[in-house]
Design a protein around this motif. Structure first.
Motif, PDB file in Angstrom:
ATOM      1  N   TRP A   1      -5.966   0.885  -3.401  1.00  0.00           N
ATOM      2  CA  TRP A   1      -6.594   2.200  -3.601  1.00  0.00           C
ATOM      3  C   TRP A   1      -8.106   2.028  -3.701  1.00  0.00           C
ATOM      4  CZ3 TRP A   1      -7.062   5.538  -8.497  1.00  0.00           C
ATOM      5  CH2 TRP A   1      -7.346   6.870  -8.147  1.00  0.00           C
ATOM      6  N   LEU A   2      -8.711   2.315  -4.815  1.00  0.00           N
ATOM      7  CA  LEU A   2     -10.160   2.203  -4.952  1.00  0.00           C
ATOM      8  C   LEU A   2     -10.565   0.774  -5.313  1.00  0.00           C
ATOM      9  CD1 LEU A   2     -10.846   5.400  -7.096  1.00  0.00           C
ATOM     10  CD2 LEU A   2     -10.893   5.195  -4.619  1.00  0.00           C
ATOM     11  N   SER A   3     -11.834   0.470  -5.150  1.00  0.00           N
ATOM     12  CA  SER A   3     -12.361  -0.819  -5.592  1.00  0.00           C
ATOM     13  C   SER A   3     -13.106  -0.637  -6.915  1.00  0.00           C
ATOM     14  CB  SER A   3     -13.293  -1.416  -4.543  1.00  0.00           C
ATOM     15  OG  SER A   3     -14.404  -0.563  -4.329  1.00  0.00           O
ATOM     16  N   ASP A   4     -13.261  -1.728  -7.633  1.00  0.00           N
ATOM     17  CA  ASP A   4     -13.891  -1.703  -8.945  1.00  0.00           C
ATOM     18  C   ASP A   4     -14.748  -2.953  -9.098  1.00  0.00           C
ATOM     19  OD1 ASP A   4     -14.479  -0.904 -11.544  1.00  0.00           O
ATOM     20  OD2 ASP A   4     -12.728  -1.902 -12.399  1.00  0.00           O
ATOM     21  N   GLU A   5     -15.732  -2.898  -9.988  1.00  0.00           N
ATOM     22  CA  GLU A   5     -16.544  -4.067 -10.287  1.00  0.00           C
ATOM     23  C   GLU A   5     -16.418  -4.399 -11.767  1.00  0.00           C
ATOM     24  OE1 GLU A   5     -21.170  -5.693 -10.190  1.00  0.00           O
ATOM     25  OE2 GLU A   5     -20.740  -3.574  -9.849  1.00  0.00           O
ATOM     26  N   MET A   6     -16.057  -5.635 -12.055  1.00  0.00           N
ATOM     27  CA  MET A   6     -15.984  -6.110 -13.426  1.00  0.00           C
ATOM     28  C   MET A   6     -17.321  -6.716 -13.831  1.00  0.00           C
ATOM     29  SD  MET A   6     -12.923  -5.368 -14.378  1.00  0.00           S
ATOM     30  CE  MET A   6     -12.520  -6.413 -15.780  1.00  0.00           C
TER      31      MET A   6
END
Length: 295
Positions: free
Chosen positions: A161-166
């Motif tokens: 689905w969406l991407s994320d940044e940790m």
């Protein structure tokens, strides 16, 4: 054979609640009424649907075969009941599960846009960690899941689905925040404030950062992201969280973000049971999620 929807509703509820007492409370029925409906269904089918273990009922293989069919029949009957009760073609209740970061930072805005686009307003949102969401999908307690933890389950459809940044975050006065450039070895022997087992955020730390550190300690294990941020802001340790989750604390100067020489991106996932009946509402929501962009 004349199986009633009432019997199927009792069966599905017992499968979800695991005890006659809990199922009776959820259905607003007496315990004898629930026991009788379940016994009648098993007698009609000629098979036991649960293994009895003291007061708990554990669904057996016969019950697992029936569960997706019963869920579909109940959903279709609800479609019929609501067919003329609402304006427009999209009716029914949508049960959504989200893991902590997605549920707090993304899903509310997804639902805002879905309501505006579709006019549908009957949704529920349950927020828990990824493992719990997967369990509820397996038990047909949820229609769809939106999570940050990587999932491997044969019974679930798992779509990127969406991407994320940790990011790594610490108190502004923490020694790591004073370094002109952060190296991975600078993180050695740090005290970490982490999410609980079953969390996608914890999984990211254990898979991405922990193997690159020879020595690290867990200072606290918490099941709430805001509590982790507050502990970090109290200088009790450092943490690894989604940038979405810590942005407000960064703006308030309660924590700062550290930038390690490491790719810190991860994926969000859309989940649903492969045998789940996809009503027009569920199909519409899945399609909306697939084309929706997080702004």
């Amino acid at each position: 054979m004349n199986i009633a929807l009432r019997q199927l509703n009792v069966f599905v509820t017992v499968a979800q609640e695991l005890t006659i007492t809990a199922a009776a409370e959820k259905l607003f029925l007496s315990k004898p009424a629930v026991s009788m409906a379940l016994s009648e269904l098993e007698k009609q089918l000629g098979h036991k649907l649960f293994d009895r273990n003291n007061n708990r009922l554990i669904i057996n293989e016969q019950g697992k075969r029936l569960l997706p069919l019963a869920d579909e029949l109940l959903a279709r009957s609800q479609d019929i009941e609501q067919l003329f009760s609402q304006e427009g073609p999209i009716t029914g209740k949508l049960k959504i599960g989200s893991s902590d970061t997605v549920g707090n930072q993304v899903t509310p805005f997804l639902l805002r846009d879905f309501r505006e686009s579709s006019g549908h307003r009957d949704q529920s949102l349950y927020i828990a960690n990824t493992t719990q969401i997967c369990h509820m999908l397996a038990e047909f307690e949820l229609d769809v899941g939106l999570v940050e933890g990587k999932v491997q389950a044969d019974h679930l459809a798992v779509q990127p689905w969406l991407s994320d940044e940790m990011v790594i975050a610490c108190h502004p006065t923490h020694p790591l925040a004073q370094l002109p450039e952060l190296r991975l070895q600078d993180l050695e022997n740090s005290q970490w404030i982490l999410r609980e087992p079953g969390s996608g955020t914890r999984e990211f730390f254990l898979q991405k950062l922990a193997p690159r550190l020879a020595h690290w300690q867990q200072a606290f294990e918490l099941n709430n992201t805001e509590a982790i941020i507050n502990c970090t802001a109290a200088n009790l340790g450092i943490t690894c969280l989604s940038r979405r989750a810590v942005e407000h604390a960064v703006k308030d100067h309660r924590v700062v973000i550290l930038t390690p020489p490491l790719d810190m991106h991860r994926q969000y996932w859309l989940l649903y049971h492969k045998e789940k009946y996809q009503s027009p509402l569920l199909k519409l929501f899945i399609a909306f999620c697939e084309q929706w962009q997080d702004h």
